[in-house]
Design a protein around this motif. Structure first.
Motif, PDB file in Angstrom:
ATOM      1  N   ALA A  23       0.792  -1.234   0.000  1.00 42.15           N
ATOM      2  CA  ALA A  23       0.000   0.000   0.000  1.00 42.15           C
ATOM      3  C   ALA A  23       0.825   1.286   0.000  1.00 42.15           C
ATOM      4  CB  ALA A  23      -0.955  -0.019   1.188  1.00 42.15           C
ATOM      5  N   ARG A  26      -0.415   4.818  -1.232  1.00 44.61           N
ATOM      6  CA  ARG A  26      -1.882   4.813  -1.324  1.00 44.61           C
ATOM      7  C   ARG A  26      -2.485   5.512  -0.109  1.00 44.61           C
ATOM      8  NH1 ARG A  26      -1.702   3.139  -6.625  1.00 44.61           N
ATOM      9  NH2 ARG A  26      -0.286   1.364  -6.725  1.00 44.61           N
ATOM     10  N   VAL A  31      -7.058   2.442   1.113  1.00 45.22           N
ATOM     11  CA  VAL A  31      -6.852   1.258   1.961  1.00 45.22           C
ATOM     12  C   VAL A  31      -8.175   0.809   2.577  1.00 45.22           C
ATOM     13  CG1 VAL A  31      -5.670   0.365   4.009  1.00 45.22           C
ATOM     14  CG2 VAL A  31      -4.421   1.775   2.375  1.00 45.22           C
ATOM     15  N   ILE A  42      -1.970  -5.998   4.924  1.00 51.04           N
ATOM     16  CA  ILE A  42      -1.441  -4.800   4.271  1.00 51.04           C
ATOM     17  C   ILE A  42       0.066  -4.739   4.469  1.00 51.04           C
ATOM     18  CG2 ILE A  42      -1.487  -2.273   4.237  1.00 51.04           C
ATOM     19  CD1 ILE A  42      -4.348  -2.395   5.106  1.00 51.04           C
ATOM     20  N   GLU A  44       3.443  -2.372   4.218  1.00 48.02           N
ATOM     21  CA  GLU A  44       3.917  -0.983   4.139  1.00 48.02           C
ATOM     22  C   GLU A  44       5.438  -0.964   4.135  1.00 48.02           C
ATOM     23  OE1 GLU A  44       2.421   1.786   3.604  1.00 48.02           O
ATOM     24  OE2 GLU A  44       0.290   1.411   4.032  1.00 48.02           O
ATOM     25  N   PHE A 215      -4.207  -1.729  -6.823  1.00 50.12           N
ATOM     26  CA  PHE A 215      -4.574  -0.304  -6.734  1.00 50.12           C
ATOM     27  C   PHE A 215      -4.440   0.445  -8.061  1.00 50.12           C
ATOM     28  CE2 PHE A 215      -2.941  -1.341  -2.408  1.00 50.12           C
ATOM     29  CZ  PHE A 215      -4.033  -0.960  -1.638  1.00 50.12           C
TER      30      PHE A 215
END
Ligand SMILES: *Cc1c(COP(=O)(O)O)cnc(C)c1O
Length: 219
Positions: A23, A26, A31, A42, A44, A215
């Motif tokens: 993500a 984003r 999210v 998720i 990161e 995404f």
């Protein structure tokens, strides 16, 4: 868009493979849209960015947060507050710091060992031939638990070129699995991104990290 992408990917990717939504860049809104599809994992790359989304999303959803970017030792304390898994452990020093902060927080943290499968100078990850020693050392730490391996592989023009790196990482995973101790479990093999997840799954990945495929192109 996100919902359609996740639906298509989830239908295509075998059930035993965990999809991590990578993500970075984003927004919290994107999210939240993702979490509404039912995905729970998720990834990161940066602690600060993870923190912002973690705070916005709060208790609205049950999320498992994965650290998939290189973790600096001075960010470990904050990282431990957020992440449920750190996929990028590649040195004993980092592991010791994680262990110390987890102990303080009363937390047991699953970690993956990041393998520099391309054996590239200046890249993150431990060299394959040094991974066994590193794992042995880390397995003496009490508050972190080795749960598998992660690799990125080198930057290539055609993702088919990644296959040998995924394959060699899977062979390493199996080798470590055979010499298992109680403190080391080979449960997760995290490899493959949007342009390479199919190949990675063919080579044994059971965790893929998808950004663009979920995404859309990054801004
Ligand atoms: C960004 C990122 C991904 C996802 O990349 P895409 O090509 O957008 O799927 C996966 N893993 C790591 C470590 C990343 O930084």
């Amino acid at each position: 868009m996100i919902a359609e992408n996740v639906k298509r990917l989830r239908a295509e990717i075998p059930e035993h493979v965990t999809i991590i939504a990578a993500a970075k860049t984003r927004s919290p809104v994107e999210v939240l849209e993702l979490l509404a599809t039912g995905l729970t994992d998720i990834g990161e790359n940066y602690v600060q960015e993870a923190r912002e989304k973690f705070d916005t999303i709060g208790s609205k959803f049950r999320v498992r947060w994965h650290c998939i970017g290189h973790l600096q030792r001075n960010k470990v304390k904050k990282a431990v507050e957020i992440f449920d898994m750190v996929q990028t452990v590649d040195s004993f020093k980092l592991a010791v710091e994680l262990d110390k902060r987890c102990k303080e927080a009363g937390k047991k943290l699953p970690v993956l060992i990041e393998i520099n499968s391309g054996r590239e100078a200046g890249k993150t990850g431990v060299l394959p031939q040094e991974s066994m020693d590193l794992i042995k050392k880390i397995s003496s730490l009490e508050s972190i638990e080795i749960a598998g391996l992660m690799t990125m592989g080198p930057v290539v023009e055609d993702s088919q070129e990644l296959r040998p790196y995924f394959e060699s990482t899977r062979l390493l995973y199996e080798e470590i699995q055979k010499s298992l101790t109680e403190k080391v479990r080979m449960k997760y093999l995290s490899m493959g991104m949007s342009d390479s997840y199919k190949i990675a799954i063919e080579e044994g990945a059971n965790m893929v990290r998808l950004g663009t495929a979920i995404f859309g192109e990054r801004p």
